[in-house]
Design an enzyme around this catalytic site. Structure first.
Site, PDB file in Angstrom:
ATOM      1  N   GLN A 258     -53.730 -24.188   0.328  1.00 40.91           N
ATOM      2  CA  GLN A 258     -54.215 -23.236   1.347  1.00 40.91           C
ATOM      3  C   GLN A 258     -55.248 -23.923   2.237  1.00 40.91           C
ATOM      4  O   GLN A 258     -55.671 -23.370   3.242  1.00 40.91           O
ATOM      5  CB  GLN A 258     -54.881 -22.044   0.676  1.00 40.91           C
ATOM      6  CG  GLN A 258     -53.966 -21.249  -0.215  1.00 40.91           C
ATOM      7  CD  GLN A 258     -54.757 -20.208  -1.004  1.00 40.91           C
ATOM      8  OE1 GLN A 258     -54.744 -19.034  -0.693  1.00 40.91           O
ATOM      9  NE2 GLN A 258     -55.447 -20.649  -2.025  1.00 40.91           N
ATOM     10  N   ASN A 259     -55.694 -25.102   1.816  1.00 39.13           N
ATOM     11  CA  ASN A 259     -56.789 -25.762   2.543  1.00 39.13           C
ATOM     12  C   ASN A 259     -56.290 -26.401   3.828  1.00 39.13           C
ATOM     13  O   ASN A 259     -55.153 -26.869   3.910  1.00 39.13           O
ATOM     14  CB  ASN A 259     -57.449 -26.813   1.653  1.00 39.13           C
ATOM     15  CG  ASN A 259     -58.048 -26.189   0.401  1.00 39.13           C
ATOM     16  OD1 ASN A 259     -58.243 -24.979   0.366  1.00 39.13           O
ATOM     17  ND2 ASN A 259     -58.325 -26.994  -0.592  1.00 39.13           N
TER      18      ASN A 259
ATOM     19  N   ASP B 296     -58.098 -28.912   5.242  1.00 39.03           N
ATOM     20  CA  ASP B 296     -58.946 -30.100   5.401  1.00 39.03           C
ATOM     21  C   ASP B 296     -58.203 -31.434   5.302  1.00 39.03           C
ATOM     22  O   ASP B 296     -58.773 -32.486   5.618  1.00 39.03           O
ATOM     23  CB  ASP B 296     -60.109 -30.078   4.395  1.00 39.03           C
ATOM     24  CG  ASP B 296     -59.661 -29.932   2.936  1.00 39.03           C
ATOM     25  OD1 ASP B 296     -58.624 -30.512   2.560  1.00 39.03           O
ATOM     26  OD2 ASP B 296     -60.372 -29.252   2.174  1.00 39.03           O
TER      27      ASP B 296
ATOM     28  N   HIS C 255     -51.540 -22.894   5.232  1.00 38.17           N
ATOM     29  CA  HIS C 255     -52.434 -22.245   6.210  1.00 38.17           C
ATOM     30  C   HIS C 255     -52.721 -23.152   7.407  1.00 38.17           C
ATOM     31  O   HIS C 255     -53.672 -22.903   8.141  1.00 38.17           O
ATOM     32  CB  HIS C 255     -53.755 -21.817   5.546  1.00 38.17           C
ATOM     33  CG  HIS C 255     -53.590 -20.649   4.609  1.00 38.17           C
ATOM     34  ND1 HIS C 255     -54.605 -20.180   3.800  1.00 38.17           N
ATOM     35  CD2 HIS C 255     -52.517 -19.838   4.351  1.00 38.17           C
ATOM     36  CE1 HIS C 255     -54.166 -19.143   3.091  1.00 38.17           C
ATOM     37  NE2 HIS C 255     -52.903 -18.928   3.401  1.00 38.17           N
TER      38      HIS C 255
ATOM     39  N   CYS D 166     -52.294 -26.858  27.226  1.00 37.13           N
ATOM     40  CA  CYS D 166     -51.069 -27.578  26.891  1.00 37.13           C
ATOM     41  C   CYS D 166     -50.779 -28.623  27.974  1.00 37.13           C
ATOM     42  O   CYS D 166     -50.732 -28.279  29.160  1.00 37.13           O
ATOM     43  CB  CYS D 166     -49.924 -26.568  26.809  1.00 37.13           C
ATOM     44  SG  CYS D 166     -48.319 -27.355  26.575  1.00 37.13           S
TER      45      CYS D 166
ATOM     46  N   THR E  86     -58.756 -21.476  -6.589  1.00 32.72           N
ATOM     47  CA  THR E  86     -58.491 -20.394  -5.633  1.00 32.72           C
ATOM     48  C   THR E  86     -58.882 -19.068  -6.270  1.00 32.72           C
ATOM     49  O   THR E  86     -58.664 -18.839  -7.460  1.00 32.72           O
ATOM     50  CB  THR E  86     -57.022 -20.379  -5.163  1.00 32.72           C
ATOM     51  OG1 THR E  86     -56.845 -19.314  -4.231  1.00 32.72           O
ATOM     52  CG2 THR E  86     -56.041 -20.218  -6.301  1.00 32.72           C
TER      53      THR E  86
END
Ligand code: OAD
Length: 252
Positions: A103-104, A106, A121, A150, A191
């Protein structure tokens, strides 16, 4: 089987597994100095989630959402993988297939060298064009004006992150679902389960025959989310991931 703190039981499950999925949350990066979301001092204590991390916020005030994302990106730039990320990478030396669902945002599993990582995520490294789905690395964009534009359409870009109120990418979740179904062991690390996706993935893996191991310093998580009440975890290892996982590795 003893449920709590049974490193040997966890190692006995992992050794013959052949196919292991590791599902990680913010706790796996806590010892890298990256704040978790919940709990005292967590990110949601200091930032209003409704202003910086929801689909509505992205529509109403995209600049604020971008500023928060760039703040996280700065923290991540200063961080390095900790012994937990390295131990998860090293599991590949003992188990034929090791896949990480995180879910990180980083990127520390990839920095540690983990081979197969699915970021459900999104990540702090990229922007996305909503209409076309085109992805741009942030370093290629002008971040002096937010939101960045963009290069093709000159329309505003969004972070390549999943926010509250938004739906998961079906292709990514399809892959996650396949991975947990193929796993013989699912190792859930750091988590809270407040976002229930890890619970659902672990549950689906368990239904397909996998054993589930949960690592968290907070025994409440094991009891209430993955443990007896949730009926999911076979073994709970209480402790910090950066301490528990290297110990587990020595038993493989
Ligand atoms: P949380 O912040 O909700 O939970 C972090 C968990 O890590 C808690 O259960 C802690 O007890 C545990 N923890 C803390 N230190 C640890 C350590 N050293 N080793 C192991 N565990 C430790 O984070 P997540 O469950 O990852 O989503 O949050 C899920 C999602 O909610 C995030 O991806 C984010 C957030 O809002 C979005 O922004 C869409």
């Amino acid at each position: 089987m003893e449920f709590f703190n049974h490193l040997t039981a966890a190692a006995d499950l992992i050794r013959p597994a052949g196919n292991l999925v590791v599902i990680t949350g913010a706790g796996v990066s806590a010892e890298s100095g990256i704040d978790t979301y919940r709990g005292a001092g967590g990110l949601w204590d200091r930032h209003d989630v409704n202003e910086v991390a929801t689909g509505t916020a992205l529509r109403v005030n995209p600049r604020k959402v971008w500023e928060f994302l760039l703040l996280l990106r700065e923290h991540v730039a200063e961080a390095e993988p900790n012994p937990a990320h390295h131990a998860i990478r090293a599991l590949e030396e003992h188990v034929e297939t090791v896949r990480v669902i995180t879910q990180n945002i980083d990127g520390l599993h990839q920095t540690a060298g983990s081979d197969e990582v699915l970021e459900i995520h999104g990540n702090v490294r990229e922007a996305r064009h909503e209409g076309s789905g085109r992805i741009y690395p942030l370093e290629r964009l002008d971040l002096g004006r937010l939101p960045p534009r963009c290069p093709v359409s000159d329309e505003p870009l969004r972070p390549n992150v999943l926010y509250f109120e938004e739906a998961y990418d079906p292709a990514i979740m399809g892959k996650a679902a396949r991975w947990v179904r193929e796993a013989k062991v699912i190792l859930v690390v750091g988590t809270s389960g407040m976002v229930p996706t890890p619970y659902h993935l672990a549950h689906d893996g368990k239904q397909a025959g996998a054993a589930v191991i949960d690592v968290n310093p907070d025994p409440g998580v094991a009891r209430e989310v993955f443990g007896a009440a949730g009926g999911i975890a076979d073994v709970f290892l209480q402790g910090r991931a950066g301490e528990v996982l290297p110990q587990l590795l020595t038993l493989l």
